[in-house]
Enzyme design. Structure first.
Site, short mmCIF file in Angstrom:
data_model
loop_
_atom_site.label_atom_id
_atom_site.label_comp_id
_atom_site.label_asym_id
_atom_site.label_seq_id
_atom_site.Cartn_x
_atom_site.Cartn_y
_atom_site.Cartn_z
N SER A 253 -18.23 -8.89 2.83
CA SER A 253 -17.78 -10.07 3.07
C SER A 253 -18.63 -11.26 3.91
O SER A 253 -19.81 -10.60 4.91
CB SER A 253 -16.85 -10.81 3.47
N TYR B 66 -13.05 -8.37 11.49
CA TYR B 66 -12.82 -8.07 10.14
C TYR B 66 -14.23 -8.96 9.89
O TYR B 66 -15.07 -7.61 8.70
CB TYR B 66 -12.12 -9.71 9.59
P1 NAP Z 1 -5.88 -8.77 -1.98
O1 NAP Z 1 -5.37 -10.83 -3.31
O2 NAP Z 1 -5.50 -9.47 -0.86
O3 NAP Z 1 -4.98 -8.11 -2.52
C1 NAP Z 1 -6.03 -6.98 -2.21
C2 NAP Z 1 -5.38 -5.55 -2.43
O4 NAP Z 1 -5.51 -4.44 -1.93
C3 NAP Z 1 -3.71 -5.67 -3.01
O5 NAP Z 1 -3.75 -5.00 -4.43
C4 NAP Z 1 -3.79 -4.40 -2.50
O6 NAP Z 1 -2.19 -4.31 -2.71
C5 NAP Z 1 -4.45 -3.64 -1.75
N1 NAP Z 1 -4.60 -3.23 -0.90
C6 NAP Z 1 -4.17 -3.83 -0.10
N2 NAP Z 1 -4.28 -2.80 1.64
C7 NAP Z 1 -4.48 -1.29 1.09
C8 NAP Z 1 -3.94 0.00 1.08
N3 NAP Z 1 -4.30 0.15 2.19
N4 NAP Z 1 -4.45 0.70 0.52
C9 NAP Z 1 -4.64 0.50 -0.69
N5 NAP Z 1 -4.27 -0.84 -1.80
C10 NAP Z 1 -4.61 -1.85 -0.58
O7 NAP Z 1 -7.76 -8.96 -1.47
P2 NAP Z 1 -8.54 -9.81 -2.53
O8 NAP Z 1 -9.03 -11.30 -1.71
O9 NAP Z 1 -8.99 -9.96 -3.87
O10 NAP Z 1 -9.81 -9.32 -1.40
C11 NAP Z 1 -10.52 -8.14 -1.89
C12 NAP Z 1 -11.90 -7.33 -0.97
O11 NAP Z 1 -12.31 -8.76 -1.50
C13 NAP Z 1 -11.46 -6.97 0.40
O12 NAP Z 1 -11.99 -6.24 0.40
C14 NAP Z 1 -11.72 -8.21 1.04
O13 NAP Z 1 -11.93 -8.28 1.88
C15 NAP Z 1 -12.69 -9.33 0.10
N6 NAP Z 1 -12.72 -10.39 0.09
C16 NAP Z 1 -12.57 -11.60 -0.41
C17 NAP Z 1 -12.20 -12.79 0.33
C18 NAP Z 1 -11.67 -14.12 -0.55
O14 NAP Z 1 -11.93 -15.19 0.41
N7 NAP Z 1 -10.71 -13.40 -1.41
C19 NAP Z 1 -14.07 -12.74 1.14
C20 NAP Z 1 -14.59 -12.28 1.09
C21 NAP Z 1 -14.60 -10.90 0.77
P3 NAP Z 1 -0.63 -4.23 -2.54
O15 NAP Z 1 -1.07 -4.92 -4.30
O16 NAP Z 1 0.14 -2.98 -3.73
O17 NAP Z 1 -0.09 -5.82 -1.79
#
Ligand code: NAP
Length: 249
Positions: free
Chosen positions: A144, A158
């Protein structure tokens, strides 16, 4: 590599789900791992299959060491030997200042975002390394931009959990290059997913997105395309790279 089998942790929703759709359209057999939202994962897999792709949904908590081994066994049984991994599952915790943060919450973030990423990569290299009978392949870890900004007042724990992943990417890339595995990292800026609401800040997308040089949040597909490029043969000389996809932040 003709039979490409890709595991994406945490891919029922968000960036992982967009990556799964795009990868399946490119011919990967895709394992959609999720934690508890089986409806979202099943819907995604159904869409991929309707479009002619090959995907399967696998429930596993990647913060749990025992479940990690079971997840990899299921991938092999259902799709074949693993060739690619996106280490994507991550959480932010509850937004706030460190002095007010719950230690249990901090531990959960570090355990999922850092420790599980390392343990999931460990399991992957044990199976993918040419010296251990694997075919080689590619790994992309998801960091991130918080690793660079530090996320003061919101998510310092984080940010730290993601900084560790970038160091890990650099070291592992050097360690397994001779085994035919490339390891890279994508560092997204703010992206339109539900992660912000989960941290108690549903307005964060609009607020931070508008402050970026490209004045909007990114779309999950804009991160997915960077991930897929790093996994692909088009990136055959890229390893140990940290690719920022942040709208210029
Ligand atoms: P998200 O929309 O909150 O989705 C998270 C996904 O991870 C969901 O499918 C959830 O499963 C799954 N998950 C959570 N805990 C888990 C566990 N213990 N074991 C297996 N699966 C798990 O997240 P996102 O925004 O797409 O983020 C994805 C990645 O990108 C993360 O590493 C985040 O830190 C990084 N990131 C995101 C952003 C942003 O702005 N969105 C920016 C920078 C980095 P369920 O569907 O079953 O709940």
């Amino acid at each position: 590599m003709s039979d490409r089998v890709l595991l994406i942790t945490g891919s029922g929703r968000g960036i992982g789900a967009a990556t799964a759709r795009m990868a399946a359209a490119e011919g990967y057999r895709v394992a959609v791992n999720y934690l508890s939202n089986s409806a979202a994962a099943d819907l995604l897999v159904g869409d991929i299959r309707k479009a002619g792709g090959n995907a399967t949904a696998i429930k596993a908590d990647v913060a749990n060491e025992t479940e990690i081994a079971g997840l990899f066994d299921s991938v092999t049984q259902e799709l074949g030997p693993l060739t690619h991994l996106v280490n994507n599952a991550g959480i932010v915790g509850r937004a706030g200042k460190l002095a007010d943060a719950d230690p249990k919450m901090i531990r959960e973030v570090i355990e999922l975002n850092t420790l599980s990423v390392i343990l999931v990569a460990r399991e992957a290299v044990r199976r993918m390394s040419k010296s251990r009978g694997g075919q080689g392949g590619g790994i992309v870890n998801i960091s991130s931009i918080a690793a660079n900004t530090g996320s003061p007042g919101e998510y310092t724990w984080y940010a730290a959990s993601k900084g560790a992943i970038e160091s890990f990417t650099v070291g592992l890339a050097k360690e397994v290059a001779a085994d035919g595995i490339r390891v890279n990292c994508v560092s997204p800026g703010i992206v339109e997913t539900e992660i912000h609401a989960s941290g108690g800040q549903p307005d964060r997308l609009a607020r931070i997105g508008s402050q970026s040089p490209i004045p909007r949040p990114g779309k999950p597909e804009e991160i997915a395309s960077a991930i897929l490029w790093l996994l692909s043969d088009a990136a055959s000389y890229a390893t140990g790279s940290i690719l920022r996809v942040t709208g210029g932040r």
